[in-house]
Design a protein around this motif. Structure first.
Motif, PDB file in Angstrom:
ATOM      1  N   LEU A 164       0.801  -1.068  -0.008  1.00 25.36           N
ATOM      2  CA  LEU A 164      -0.066  -0.045   0.022  1.00 25.36           C
ATOM      3  C   LEU A 164       0.692   1.418   0.312  1.00 25.36           C
ATOM      4  CD1 LEU A 164      -2.768  -1.112   2.748  1.00 25.36           C
ATOM      5  CD2 LEU A 164      -2.876  -1.015   0.599  1.00 25.36           C
ATOM      6  N   ALA A 165       0.744   2.607  -0.974  1.00 22.71           N
ATOM      7  CA  ALA A 165       0.861   3.396  -0.933  1.00 22.71           C
ATOM      8  C   ALA A 165       1.947   4.347   0.321  1.00 22.71           C
ATOM      9  CB  ALA A 165       0.551   4.303  -1.955  1.00 22.71           C
ATOM     10  N   LEU A 166       2.265   4.874   0.923  1.00 24.34           N
ATOM     11  CA  LEU A 166       2.424   6.104   2.066  1.00 24.34           C
ATOM     12  C   LEU A 166       0.891   6.247   2.342  1.00 24.34           C
ATOM     13  CD1 LEU A 166       4.300   6.532   4.613  1.00 24.34           C
ATOM     14  CD2 LEU A 166       4.633   8.833   2.829  1.00 24.34           C
ATOM     15  N   CYS A 167       0.726   6.407   3.998  1.00 22.75           N
ATOM     16  CA  CYS A 167      -0.810   7.074   3.827  1.00 22.75           C
ATOM     17  C   CYS A 167      -0.521   8.999   4.067  1.00 22.75           C
ATOM     18  CB  CYS A 167      -1.844   6.085   4.731  1.00 22.75           C
ATOM     19  SG  CYS A 167      -1.018   6.812   6.425  1.00 22.75           S
ATOM     20  N   VAL A 201      -4.804   3.868  -3.863  1.00 24.35           N
ATOM     21  CA  VAL A 201      -3.259   3.519  -3.199  1.00 24.35           C
ATOM     22  C   VAL A 201      -1.734   2.378  -3.453  1.00 24.35           C
ATOM     23  CG1 VAL A 201      -4.746   1.171  -2.373  1.00 24.35           C
ATOM     24  CG2 VAL A 201      -3.608   2.676  -0.728  1.00 24.35           C
ATOM     25  N   ALA A 202      -2.321   1.857  -5.205  1.00 24.03           N
ATOM     26  CA  ALA A 202      -1.676   0.481  -5.561  1.00 24.03           C
ATOM     27  C   ALA A 202      -0.916   1.116  -6.351  1.00 24.03           C
ATOM     28  CB  ALA A 202      -2.433   0.084  -6.819  1.00 24.03           C
ATOM     29  N   CYS A 203      -0.916   3.052  -6.747  1.00 20.69           N
ATOM     30  CA  CYS A 203       0.185   3.935  -7.387  1.00 20.69           C
ATOM     31  C   CYS A 203       0.477   3.057  -8.156  1.00 20.69           C
ATOM     32  CB  CYS A 203       1.164   3.961  -5.889  1.00 20.69           C
ATOM     33  SG  CYS A 203       1.849   6.182  -5.937  1.00 20.69           S
ATOM     34  N   GLY A 242       1.136  -3.172  -5.798  1.00 19.89           N
ATOM     35  CA  GLY A 242      -0.478  -2.843  -5.253  1.00 19.89           C
ATOM     36  C   GLY A 242      -1.910  -3.353  -5.742  1.00 19.89           C
ATOM     37  N   TYR A 243      -1.945  -4.389  -6.852  1.00 20.65           N
ATOM     38  CA  TYR A 243      -2.872  -5.555  -7.502  1.00 20.65           C
ATOM     39  C   TYR A 243      -2.354  -7.331  -6.697  1.00 20.65           C
ATOM     40  CZ  TYR A 243      -3.354  -1.324  -9.494  1.00 20.65           C
ATOM     41  OH  TYR A 243      -3.651  -0.387 -10.002  1.00 20.65           O
ATOM     42  N   VAL A 244      -1.608  -7.331  -6.384  1.00 22.72           N
ATOM     43  CA  VAL A 244      -0.643  -8.799  -6.752  1.00 22.72           C
ATOM     44  C   VAL A 244      -1.227  -8.938  -5.121  1.00 22.72           C
ATOM     45  CG1 VAL A 244       0.483 -10.339  -7.003  1.00 22.72           C
ATOM     46  CG2 VAL A 244       0.331  -9.554  -8.744  1.00 22.72           C
TER      47      VAL A 244
END
Ligand code: ZN
Ligand code: ZN
Ligand code: FE
Length: 744
Positions: free
Chosen positions: A105-108, A276-278, A382-384
């Motif tokens: 997950l990309a940095l929040c 969030v997958a960026c 991001g998807y896997v």
């Protein structure tokens, strides 16, 4: 009166802040009980007033944590047990596993704020994360998802981190990769052929990049090769050292404003970039952009993405844009381990590394948006390993995919888990990675396939790999698998017209297919039409050298003179020496690109077709002649007349852009006409489009628009790539259907 409810929740509920949410809701409502991660997902018990229990489950379902995905919730009503408080208890370790693993997950935003806050104890710490963000799949060794089963196991938390980890109200409650400067991973900068462990690694990296140097930078799923994207010289140096003269390079921009400076951006493209997958999103470059053209010399597009780790954010503070391309050598897998770093020594000047091991290699995902629909070019980080739901129930099946752009797929209970992009299996390192990763996924997900689905090509290394395993083998024709991947994604059960336009795939008659119109369901297919066949003089060599395909077409159609360069090919074809016949659509695009002088020898896959699409004038709508021969089955889509017209227009001095556009329009017109014929005979109104050639956006738009104008229902791949990266999904779908029919 108090009651108790026990619930098991399945889906993506681990590593996404689910237990903290349960704790918060339960304590707010004065409920007692417990929650824990189990092998099936999350198990909890709540005890208290029935009304509050009702509100609790309502909240959990209507306002779950951002990254959670609840797939099933089973409740059991029990008598009160007399709990005194609400607790988070330890995980239960065994059983068959149905908990799903979260992708990285990309940095929040919360963590980004802390990263930039001089008062925060994690200010400037490159590995900051929380339950809403950070590494997941790339650090997981086993389930349940706990620190001990990740590559963070070797880091012992300091008292401050430990306190947060155990405080249910904290954002970092049970955040497995939680760490800080004192106790967590650290950066290290090594200069190749120079100092290791240079002081102030980040500042020094900035300086190297500023000076036009190339730095290998460790990211979530492997190393990137980075250089200043605003410097033509730096980009040229990277290209030269990576032996990659023309293939587009991905660019990481500082923020969305920087992207807008250089690229056109629609709302849906912006949403993809910020997701969030960026992923890397292919965008149209703005004409005024001062970024050097050598970032993508062949195309008007740019692969853009945003920083997704705290380290990226720290790096990008001083740069508007950095090239961030996969750290690998041609066809080899992305490098993810410090032991392999020396392989990049000839390309990079230094390596910015750290000591948090990468368990699963995972490249950046690449996608684009066409007419509001997402199209994956490469599906990975991001998807896997998100599940793709393809049926209500299913046996456990493994599919091993193709050979180039290899991926594999595991199927369990109707959920398909498609692997990250693996690469070209003909490279031995890639083949080992493929083999190891399958074993690890089977272990991780506790899947024991009853059958292995594979391509019909006997020479594919994936086919050979499958043949050596135990279990029932199910061969699936290449283009049937492409079409089945669309059917699986969109839950299509009945017959469809499948249009598979592709590079190459093994046909049931032993020839090379690739321009195919099928009538298919999930179990079987019939080849109703195909592109006219031409010889492929030199086999694979003709794929790398489009001029050979052009010569083959000219010879077959008896167009123009036989030049001295063509003569050896003519002999080869006449002798049927290494000149298999192919109906490939991809090769036809190659031939036209070469005929128009756009690409004689390709330096990367599909370069001819990519250049042909890039030059085509979008406002030209007319087409060239073609014929569909329907006397024999399967019918032939004959582009011989098209080739003649192309030569005539060329001689008449028509602009290349106009001819290129007309060729695209002709292929689309022929496909649409063929679909109308099939509908007339079979009464099927649903068309599924797949195959790598549909990555050609112009062709895709023309075909989709034309079919819709003719009242067809049209489906394309939106969860997996239309290229061979999506093949394994189609293979599991076909295998599952065949197993089901035999049993039912
Ligand atoms: Zn966070
Ligand atoms: Zn700490
Ligand atoms: Fe294919």
């Amino acid at each position: 009166m108090k009651t108790r409810v026990r619930a098991t929740i399945v889906g993506r509920v681990q590593g996404v802040g689910f237990r903290p949410a349960v704790y918060r809701y339960a304590t707010q409502l004065g409920l007692a009980g417990f929650v824990c991660n189990g092998s099936h997902g999350v198990t909890l018990e709540v005890e208290g007033e029935p009304l509050n229990i009702g509100i609790f489950f309502n909240k959990l379902q209507t306002a779950p944590p951002q990254q959670a995905h609840v797939e099933g919730l089973e409740k059991l009503h029990l008598a009160a047990a007399g709990y005194e408080r609400f607790e988070v208890v330890e995980s239960e370790p065994h059983g068959s596993r149905s908990a799903h693993i979260s992708p990285d997950l990309a940095l929040c935003d919360d963590c980004l704020r802390e990263l930039r806050d001089p008062q925060d104890r994690r200010h400037g710490y490159p590995f900051i994360n929380c339950t809403n963000c950070g590494p997941r799949f790339t650090i997981i060794r086993d389930l349940p998802y706990d620190r001990a089963t990740t590559s963070m196991a070797g880091f012992t938390m300091c008292p401050a981190c430990d306190a947060e980890y155990h405080l249910p109200a904290d954002r970092r409650f049970h955040a497995q990769p939680d760490a800080c400067e004192k106790c967590g991973p650290r950066l290290q900068l090594n200069v190749f052929g120079g100092a290791a462990g240079v002081d102030e690694p980040l500042a020094k990296t900035h300086e190297l990049l500023r000076r036009g140097r190339i730095v290998a930078i460790k990211s979530l799923g492997g190393y990137h090769l980075a250089c200043d994207a605003t410097s033509r010289e730096a980009v040229a140096r990277l290209r030269q050292r990576k032996h990659r003269p023309d293939k587009p390079l991905a660019v990481m921009f500082r923020d969305i404003a920087a992207v807008k400076q250089h690229c056109e951006l629609s709302e849906s493209e912006e949403a993809e970039l910020l997701s969030v997958a960026c992923p890397i999103v292919l965008l149209k470059r703005k004409t005024g952009s001062r970024l050097p053209t050598n970032l993508s010399p062949d195309t008007p597009t740019l692969g853009a993405f945003l920083p997704y780790t705290p380290l990226h954010h720290l790096l990008m503070a001083d740069f508007e844009a950095l090239v961030m391309t996969s750290g690998n050598l041609t066809d080899e897998p992305i490098i993810s381990d410090e032991a392999e770093l020396s392989r990049l020594a000839g390309i990079a000047d230094a390596a910015l590394t750290h000591n948090r091991p990468i368990v699963h290699k995972c490249d950046d995902s690449v996608l684009r948006v066409v007419s509001g629909q997402r199209q994956f070019i490469r599906r990975a980080r991001g998807y896997v390993p998100n599940a793709i739901r393809i049926a209500a129930e299913s046996p456990e099946v493994l599919a091993v995919g193709g050979e180039l752009k290899s991926t594999f797929c595991l199927l369990r209970s109707g959920n398909a888990f498609l692997s990250q992009h693996i690469g070209d299996l003909k490279d031995y390192r890639t083949y080992e990675y493929f083999s190891d990763e399958i074993a690890e996924w089977q272990q991780l997900m506790r899947i024991q396939p009853v059958a292995i689905a594979h391509d019909l090509h006997p020479g594919y290394l994936s086919t050979k790999w499958a043949a050596k395993r135990d279990g029932q083998l199910i061969g699936v024709q290449h283009h049937h698998a492409h079409i089945a991947s669309v059917m699986a994604e969109h839950d299509l059960q009945n017959y469809v017209i499948g249009v598979a336009l592709d590079g190459t795939g093994y046909g049931t008659d032993g020839t090379v297919w690739g321009g195919e119109i099928l009538v298919a369901d999930r179990a079987d297919f019939e080849r109703v039409a195909h592109f006219k066949q031409y010889a492929l003089p030199g086999g694979d060599k003709a794929v790398e050298e489009p001029w050979r395909m052009a010569a083959s077409v000219l010879l077959a159609e008896q167009l123009g003179e036989v030049t001295p360069k063509m003569r050896p090919l003519q002999k080869m074809i006449e002798a049927q020496f290494n000149s298999p016949l192919t109906s490939s659509a991809g090769r036809l695009f190659d031939a036209v690109a070469a005929l128009l002088g756009l690409c004689d020898v390709a330096t990367y896959e599909a370069q001819g077709a990519i250049r042909l699409e890039a030059v085509a004038s979008r406002d030209v709508t007319d087409a060239l002649p073609f014929t569909i021969a329907v006397c024999d089955r399967p019918w032939t889509l004959d582009f011989g007349p098209t080739m003649r017209a192309i030569l005539d227009e060329r001689r008449a001095g028509k602009p290349v852009g106009e001819i290129a556009a007309k060729f695209h329009n002709t292929v689309a017109a022929a496909v649409i006409q063929a679909c109308r014929y099939v509908r007339g005979q079979r009464d099927i109104n649903v068309v599924a489009l797949s195959g790598g050639v549909f990555q050609n956006e112009l062709l895709l738009r023309r075909v989709v628009d034309g079919l819709r104008a003719n009242w067809f229902k049209v489906f394309t791949n939106t969860h997996v790539p239309p290229n061979d990266g999506g093949l394994a999904l189609g293979q599991v779908a076909v295998a599952a259907e065949r197993i089901k029919r035999r049993c039912v």
